[in-house]
Design a protein around this motif. Structure first.
Motif, PDB file in Angstrom:
ATOM      1  N   ARG A 189      72.116  34.863  89.838  1.00 44.73           N
ATOM      2  CA  ARG A 189      71.489  34.352  88.627  1.00 44.73           C
ATOM      3  C   ARG A 189      72.539  33.965  87.579  1.00 44.73           C
ATOM      4  O   ARG A 189      73.729  33.954  87.863  1.00 44.73           O
ATOM      5  CB  ARG A 189      70.554  35.409  88.032  1.00 44.73           C
ATOM      6  N   ALA A 211      67.640  35.417  91.771  1.00 46.57           N
ATOM      7  CA  ALA A 211      66.872  36.437  91.056  1.00 46.57           C
ATOM      8  C   ALA A 211      65.509  35.905  90.645  1.00 46.57           C
ATOM      9  O   ALA A 211      64.494  36.627  90.734  1.00 46.57           O
ATOM     10  CB  ALA A 211      67.654  36.910  89.831  1.00 46.57           C
ATOM     11  N   GLU A 212      65.454  34.651  90.218  1.00 48.94           N
ATOM     12  CA  GLU A 212      64.184  34.077  89.790  1.00 48.94           C
ATOM     13  C   GLU A 212      63.159  34.058  90.921  1.00 48.94           C
ATOM     14  O   GLU A 212      61.952  34.195  90.683  1.00 48.94           O
ATOM     15  CB  GLU A 212      64.393  32.653  89.247  1.00 48.94           C
ATOM     16  N   CYS A 214      62.819  36.341  92.951  1.00 44.43           N
ATOM     17  CA  CYS A 214      62.415  37.739  93.139  1.00 44.43           C
ATOM     18  C   CYS A 214      61.521  38.261  92.013  1.00 44.43           C
ATOM     19  O   CYS A 214      60.928  39.338  92.146  1.00 44.43           O
ATOM     20  CB  CYS A 214      63.649  38.644  93.238  1.00 44.43           C
ATOM     21  N   TRP A 215      61.458  37.522  90.926  1.00 47.51           N
ATOM     22  CA  TRP A 215      60.709  37.998  89.768  1.00 47.51           C
ATOM     23  C   TRP A 215      59.234  38.241  90.113  1.00 47.51           C
ATOM     24  O   TRP A 215      58.601  37.464  90.823  1.00 47.51           O
ATOM     25  CB  TRP A 215      60.783  36.975  88.628  1.00 47.51           C
ATOM     26  N   HIS A 216      58.689  39.349  89.602  1.00 46.45           N
ATOM     27  CA  HIS A 216      57.247  39.642  89.637  1.00 46.45           C
ATOM     28  C   HIS A 216      56.712  39.743  91.069  1.00 46.45           C
ATOM     29  O   HIS A 216      55.547  39.400  91.329  1.00 46.45           O
ATOM     30  CB  HIS A 216      56.451  38.579  88.860  1.00 46.45           C
ATOM     31  N   ASP A 245      69.133  44.467  87.098  1.00 45.14           N
ATOM     32  CA  ASP A 245      69.132  44.121  85.675  1.00 45.14           C
ATOM     33  C   ASP A 245      69.829  45.208  84.865  1.00 45.14           C
ATOM     34  O   ASP A 245      69.666  46.404  85.147  1.00 45.14           O
ATOM     35  CB  ASP A 245      67.686  43.958  85.204  1.00 45.14           C
ATOM     36  N   GLY A 258      68.100  39.522  83.599  1.00 43.60           N
ATOM     37  CA  GLY A 258      67.133  38.897  84.498  1.00 43.60           C
ATOM     38  C   GLY A 258      67.273  39.307  85.946  1.00 43.60           C
ATOM     39  O   GLY A 258      66.845  38.564  86.835  1.00 43.60           O
ATOM     40  N   LEU A 260      67.274  42.238  89.384  1.00 49.34           N
ATOM     41  CA  LEU A 260      66.306  43.021  90.136  1.00 49.34           C
ATOM     42  C   LEU A 260      65.980  44.308  89.395  1.00 49.34           C
ATOM     43  O   LEU A 260      66.778  44.817  88.601  1.00 49.34           O
ATOM     44  CB  LEU A 260      66.854  43.370  91.518  1.00 49.34           C
ATOM     45  N   SER A 261      64.828  44.871  89.683  1.00 49.38           N
ATOM     46  CA  SER A 261      64.484  46.194  89.179  1.00 49.38           C
ATOM     47  C   SER A 261      65.019  47.258  90.134  1.00 49.38           C
ATOM     48  O   SER A 261      65.385  46.958  91.278  1.00 49.38           O
ATOM     49  CB  SER A 261      62.965  46.332  89.055  1.00 49.38           C
ATOM     50  N   GLN A 264      62.846  47.193  93.235  1.00 46.16           N
ATOM     51  CA  GLN A 264      63.187  46.126  94.173  1.00 46.16           C
ATOM     52  C   GLN A 264      64.473  46.454  94.934  1.00 46.16           C
ATOM     53  O   GLN A 264      64.596  46.147  96.121  1.00 46.16           O
ATOM     54  CB  GLN A 264      63.333  44.803  93.435  1.00 46.16           C
TER      55      GLN A 264
END
Length: 317
Positions: A189, A211-212, A214-216, A245, A258, A260-261, A264
């Motif tokens: 990202r 990363a985008e 992978c979001w949500h 992140d 922005g 990964l959590s 994740q």
């Protein structure tokens, strides 16, 4: 020599804030003959480009690992019932020379490759993955790679240098260490120096999951695709903590928003179950920027999750 199935020292036998500092309070072992998995520290930060401090990563990861217990209640993994695991200490790198350190690390892992064990490495900056791959490729040939990171680490040079933490995987490709059709990069990202900064690896055959993308979402379906992609061949797992992140992992040298959590991140590592995993690393933890200890604690838990997906682990579910 018969195997010793070591158990981490219980918090009921010795307080968790006391005793010898090893990964998960495992025994420190120098005889490698009977080991299936070895935790190894590489206290390197000569290859970093912004914040230093990753030389303290292995020590702090070990310190934050004291709460980890032997049994994985989520997956049913019981690694210490089926594998001989120990901490074998740190690689004695050269604090004044990155190139000399790279040479020392390669020689150290050449020696480890003489034993039928899986090394799990506590970093240390991401430069260290190159000499590890050099050693493992001598034994296994070009390997598949699961690479979690905010960056692709495929720069040609950094400040004119060919070896640094941001050039690792370009050198690995050039040296024939990777099976490029079995490389996946997850979590990249932020900004680049040029519009095509992420493209080099894709042109070699890498699969890139930004990363985008992978979001949500859960990453479990992605990892099912990764397992199919990797097949039965040898695979190395390289996890840069900055893939996560900075809200979850602020203690790193090159943080990017922005990411990964932590959930994740665990899905990615747990999703490697069933792969022919020949080694793994957790890199770029910088304790001076980790005031709460959260980053090192997360790193320790991800290394435990790596242990739980090493081939040969028994499951109680």
């Amino acid at each position: 020599m018969s195997k010793l199935y070591h158990q981490p020292q219980s918090g009921n036998d010795m307080p968790r804030f006391a005793g010898r500092s090893t990964m998960m309070r495992l025994p420190f072992v120098e005889q490698l003959d009977s080991l299936d998995v070895a935790f190894v520290g590489i206290p390197l930060d000569v290859g970093t480009s912004l914040r230093a401090g990753t030389r303290y990563g292995p020590r702090q990861i070990r310190a934050e690992s004291v709460m980890i217990r032997p049994y994985n209640m989520a997956t049913g993994a019981a690694p210490f019932d089926s594998l001989s695991v120990a901490d074998i200490g740190d690689v004695p790198i050269n604090t004044y020379s990155l190139l000399k350190s790279v040479e020392i690390i390669e020689q150290y892992y050449d020696n480890l490759a003489c034993y039928p064990l899986v090394p799990l490495t506590l970093g240390g900056d991401h430069t260290l993955t190159l000499p590890i791959l050099r050693a493992l490729a001598k034994k296994h040939g070009p390997v598949g790679l699961v690479h979690v990171d905010a960056h692709t680490d495929t720069n040609d040079t950094m400040f004119g240098e060919k070896i640094a933490h941001g050039t690792t995987f370009r050198r690995a490709v050039e040296e024939g260490l990777l099976d490029c059709q079995r490389v996946v990069q997850i979590g990249q990202r932020a900004q680049g120096y040029a519009a095509e900064d992420f493209q080099w690896g894709v042109d070699q055959g890498f699969r890139l999951i930004t990363a985008e993308q992978c979001w949500h979402r859960s990453l479990s379906p992605l990892m099912a695709e990764v397992r199919e992609m990797m097949g039965r061949g040898s695979v190395y797992l390289s996890f840069d903590i900055d893939g996560i992140d900075p809200a979850w992992a602020p203690g790193t040298g090159t943080p990017e928003v922005g990411g990964l959590s932590s959930i994740q991140a665990m899905e990615v590592v747990r999703g490697c179950r069933g792969l022919n995993l020949i080694g793994g690393d957790l890199v770029e933890v910088s304790p001076p920027y980790d005031v709460s200890g959260n980053t090192s604690q997360l790193a320790a838990n991800l290394l435990y999750e790596m242990l739980c997906v090493v081939p040969g682990v028994d499951y109680h579910k």
